[in-house]
Design a protein around this motif. Structure first.
Motif, mmCIF file in Angstrom:
data_model
loop_
_atom_site.group_PDB
_atom_site.id
_atom_site.type_symbol
_atom_site.label_atom_id
_atom_site.label_comp_id
_atom_site.label_asym_id
_atom_site.label_seq_id
_atom_site.Cartn_x
_atom_site.Cartn_y
_atom_site.Cartn_z
ATOM 1 N N GLN A 183 80.857 63.603 67.064
ATOM 2 C CA GLN A 183 79.924 62.949 66.175
ATOM 3 C C GLN A 183 78.989 63.694 64.948
ATOM 4 O OE1 GLN A 183 76.879 61.287 68.993
ATOM 5 N NE2 GLN A 183 78.413 60.428 70.796
ATOM 6 N N TYR A 184 78.725 64.888 65.172
ATOM 7 C CA TYR A 184 78.502 65.703 64.192
ATOM 8 C C TYR A 184 78.587 67.117 64.172
ATOM 9 C CZ TYR A 184 74.039 67.354 66.427
ATOM 10 O OH TYR A 184 73.053 68.176 66.998
ATOM 11 N N GLY A 202 72.203 62.702 49.992
ATOM 12 C CA GLY A 202 72.125 63.267 50.420
ATOM 13 C C GLY A 202 71.236 64.214 52.016
ATOM 14 N N PHE A 203 70.636 65.226 52.002
ATOM 15 C CA PHE A 203 69.907 65.536 53.410
ATOM 16 C C PHE A 203 68.084 65.222 53.007
ATOM 17 C CE2 PHE A 203 72.997 69.810 53.038
ATOM 18 C CZ PHE A 203 73.255 69.393 54.376
ATOM 19 N N ASP A 204 67.749 64.732 53.803
ATOM 20 C CA ASP A 204 66.261 64.453 54.065
ATOM 21 C C ASP A 204 65.595 65.579 54.150
ATOM 22 O OD1 ASP A 204 64.039 63.389 54.684
ATOM 23 O OD2 ASP A 204 65.232 62.066 56.239
ATOM 24 N N ASP A 205 65.238 65.640 53.067
ATOM 25 C CA ASP A 205 64.384 67.102 53.460
ATOM 26 C C ASP A 205 62.928 66.810 54.073
ATOM 27 O OD1 ASP A 205 62.531 65.440 51.721
ATOM 28 O OD2 ASP A 205 63.239 67.037 49.819
ATOM 29 N N ASN A 206 62.528 66.232 54.340
ATOM 30 C CA ASN A 206 61.320 65.848 55.654
ATOM 31 C C ASN A 206 61.375 66.785 56.654
ATOM 32 O OD1 ASN A 206 59.997 63.652 54.347
ATOM 33 N ND2 ASN A 206 60.745 61.922 54.346
ATOM 34 N N MET A 207 62.523 66.770 56.938
ATOM 35 C CA MET A 207 63.236 67.705 57.940
ATOM 36 C C MET A 207 63.377 69.450 57.754
ATOM 37 S SD MET A 207 65.855 65.377 60.852
ATOM 38 C CE MET A 207 66.681 64.497 58.901
ATOM 39 N N PHE A 208 62.488 70.203 58.078
ATOM 40 C CA PHE A 208 62.287 71.289 57.070
ATOM 41 C C PHE A 208 63.610 72.366 57.609
ATOM 42 C CE2 PHE A 208 60.107 75.793 56.293
ATOM 43 C CZ PHE A 208 60.847 76.095 55.606
ATOM 44 N N LEU A 209 63.715 72.007 59.347
ATOM 45 C CA LEU A 209 64.963 73.548 59.875
ATOM 46 C C LEU A 209 65.818 72.617 61.130
ATOM 47 C CD1 LEU A 209 62.764 76.488 60.692
ATOM 48 C CD2 LEU A 209 64.448 76.079 58.257
ATOM 49 N N TYR A 210 65.460 71.180 61.051
ATOM 50 C CA TYR A 210 67.034 70.944 62.485
ATOM 51 C C TYR A 210 66.947 69.781 62.024
ATOM 52 C CZ TYR A 210 65.370 74.885 64.791
ATOM 53 O OH TYR A 210 64.984 76.635 65.270
ATOM 54 N N SER A 214 72.743 65.997 61.245
ATOM 55 C CA SER A 214 73.106 64.900 62.399
ATOM 56 C C SER A 214 72.876 63.851 61.648
ATOM 57 C CB SER A 214 72.367 65.490 63.915
ATOM 58 O OG SER A 214 72.487 63.944 64.597
ATOM 59 N N ASP A 215 71.463 64.306 61.155
ATOM 60 C CA ASP A 215 71.160 63.211 59.710
ATOM 61 C C ASP A 215 72.183 63.240 59.415
ATOM 62 O OD1 ASP A 215 68.973 60.860 59.298
ATOM 63 O OD2 ASP A 215 69.476 62.201 57.344
ATOM 64 N N VAL A 216 72.867 63.063 58.151
ATOM 65 C CA VAL A 216 73.728 63.325 57.408
ATOM 66 C C VAL A 216 74.854 62.690 58.164
ATOM 67 C CG1 VAL A 216 75.454 64.646 55.900
ATOM 68 C CG2 VAL A 216 73.019 64.978 55.095
ATOM 69 N N SER A 217 75.403 62.817 58.781
ATOM 70 C CA SER A 217 76.467 62.283 60.080
ATOM 71 C C SER A 217 76.240 61.050 60.173
ATOM 72 C CB SER A 217 77.087 63.785 61.207
ATOM 73 O OG SER A 217 78.351 64.655 60.747
ATOM 74 N N TYR A 218 75.346 60.766 61.015
ATOM 75 C CA TYR A 218 74.674 59.346 61.302
ATOM 76 C C TYR A 218 74.959 58.755 60.280
ATOM 77 C CZ TYR A 218 72.285 56.532 64.029
ATOM 78 O OH TYR A 218 72.066 55.088 64.950
ATOM 79 N N ARG A 219 74.328 58.786 58.560
ATOM 80 C CA ARG A 219 73.636 58.141 57.711
ATOM 81 C C ARG A 219 75.543 58.136 57.542
ATOM 82 N NH1 ARG A 219 71.149 59.951 54.179
ATOM 83 N NH2 ARG A 219 70.296 62.206 54.162
ATOM 84 N N LEU A 220 76.157 58.699 57.002
ATOM 85 C CA LEU A 220 77.467 58.624 56.472
ATOM 86 C C LEU A 220 78.336 57.725 57.312
ATOM 87 C CD1 LEU A 220 78.785 62.013 55.427
ATOM 88 C CD2 LEU A 220 78.548 60.417 53.805
ATOM 89 N N LEU A 221 78.706 57.845 59.062
ATOM 90 C CA LEU A 221 78.673 56.827 59.793
ATOM 91 C C LEU A 221 78.285 55.521 59.529
ATOM 92 C CD1 LEU A 221 80.763 56.322 62.039
ATOM 93 C CD2 LEU A 221 79.288 57.251 63.504
ATOM 94 N N LYS A 222 77.342 55.224 59.633
ATOM 95 C CA LYS A 222 76.710 53.638 59.502
ATOM 96 C C LYS A 222 76.706 52.944 58.213
ATOM 97 C CE LYS A 222 75.473 54.070 64.194
ATOM 98 N NZ LYS A 222 75.732 53.107 65.352
ATOM 99 N N GLN A 223 76.325 53.995 57.105
ATOM 100 C CA GLN A 223 76.476 53.688 55.804
ATOM 101 C C GLN A 223 77.310 53.332 55.111
ATOM 102 O OE1 GLN A 223 74.039 55.309 53.454
ATOM 103 N NE2 GLN A 223 72.555 55.188 54.765
#
Length: 319
Positions: A183-184, A202-210, A214-223
């Motif tokens: 999954q990631y 790219g990365f969602d920089d609303n998330m500072f450290l964590y 996971s978010d990038v892999s999820y979006r690459l898969l879904k989009q």
């Protein structure tokens, strides 16, 4: 510091963030330079994420001593976090076919790791991200893969899901001998197609450290229907969180990112259920461990992004 420009197209742009850990960063750079032959054209983009002046001075001097034209050093006036720092690196990188997001507290172990990862990705166009197997500083197995966050994962927990649904939730603690779809992978080493990464923003920089990886892999898969793979034929050493000190502030940051991620990908209802679960859990935890009162207080307020460490960062003068 500007490096000499090359006319050859860049195959891989390695993006490495330094935050008050110059010794790790220099060792990481040296391991790549020593083991990566000239079979591919790569660059090393180092982002100093607003380190203290003394640490940045050591970094700058150390890179000068390495005397390698592949290295490009940039300093941010503000600590941008994991996603933000890497996105600054992307903006400073040369046009390239692949990005390699590499933690500074890592070491390459095998010759031509970048070349082999690129060949693996070129041979498998349905893959968006790949990663070698992570090892600890004694070269022992370290968990490299994980499952997308969900209400079920957070409440039922990983071991139970891995036992009940082993085909969906792969055993994270198993050593896989061949390339495996997951999954990631951990953000300490992510080798990704630049065009796909750029396409999803790219990365969602609303998330500072964590949860950025996971978010990038999820979006690459879904989009884009691009998968993430573990490539265990290669491995790397990761000293693990050398620049992140554990404490209640970090735990708060983790929950803020998790709840943001949940609302973003799973909607309002799952977000509210998970938030309620954590409010109840940490209320009772706080009765026995008073340090959790601060976390409980943030959760009661809804764990908003306004409480993130990102909002506490100051601008620093650049020498």
């Amino acid at each position: 510091m500007e490096a000499n420009l090359t006319l050859k197209p860049i195959d891989v742009s390695c993006i490495i963030i330094n935050f008050n850990t110059t010794s790790y960063t220099l060792a990481c750079l040296q391991s790549i330079i020593d083991l990566e032959e000239s079979a591919i054209n790569y660059e090393l983009v180092v982002i100093d994420n607003a380190s203290q002046a003394d640490d940045y001075k050591k970094l700058k001097e150390g890179i000068l001593q390495l005397n390698n034209d592949r290295i490009k050093l940039f300093r941010s006036k503000k600590n941008l976090g994991f996603g933000g720092g890497n996105m600054l690196g992307v903006q400073m990188a040369s046009p390239c076919k692949y990005y390699a997001f590499i933690n500074n507290d890592t070491l390459h172990l095998k010759k031509n790791t970048l070349k082999e990862l690129m060949q693996f990705m070129e041979s498998n166009p349905s893959i968006g991200i790949s990663s070698p197997q992570m090892l600890d500083q004694d070269k022992n197995f370290r968990v490299t893969i994980d499952h997308f966050s969900s209400l079920g994962r957070e409440i039922l927990r990983r071991p139970l899901l891995e036992k009940l649904f082993p085909k969906i939730y792969l055993n994270r603690k198993k050593f896989y001998e061949s390339p495996t779809r997951v999954q990631y992978v951990q953000g300490s080493y992510m080798f990704t197609k630049a065009s796909a990464f750029n396409h999803i923003g790219g990365f969602d920089d609303n998330m500072f450290l964590y949860y950025e990886e996971s978010d990038v892999s999820y979006r690459l898969l879904k989009q884009l229907n691009l998968s993430t793979y573990l490539y265990p034929q290669l491995s790397y050493v990761h000293y693990k969180s050398a620049s992140t000190k554990k404490g209640i502030a970090i735990k708060i940051e983790q929950k803020i990112s998790l709840l943001y991620y949940t609302k973003k990908h799973h909607g309002f209802i799952q977000h509210r259920i998970l938030l309620s679960y954590y409010i109840i859990r940490y209320f009772f935890s706080s009765l026995f461990k008073p340090r959790y009162w601060k976390l409980f207080s943030v959760l009661v307020q809804g764990a908003p992004l306004s409480k993130s460490l990102k909002q506490q960062q100051q601008l620093h003068e650049i020498d």
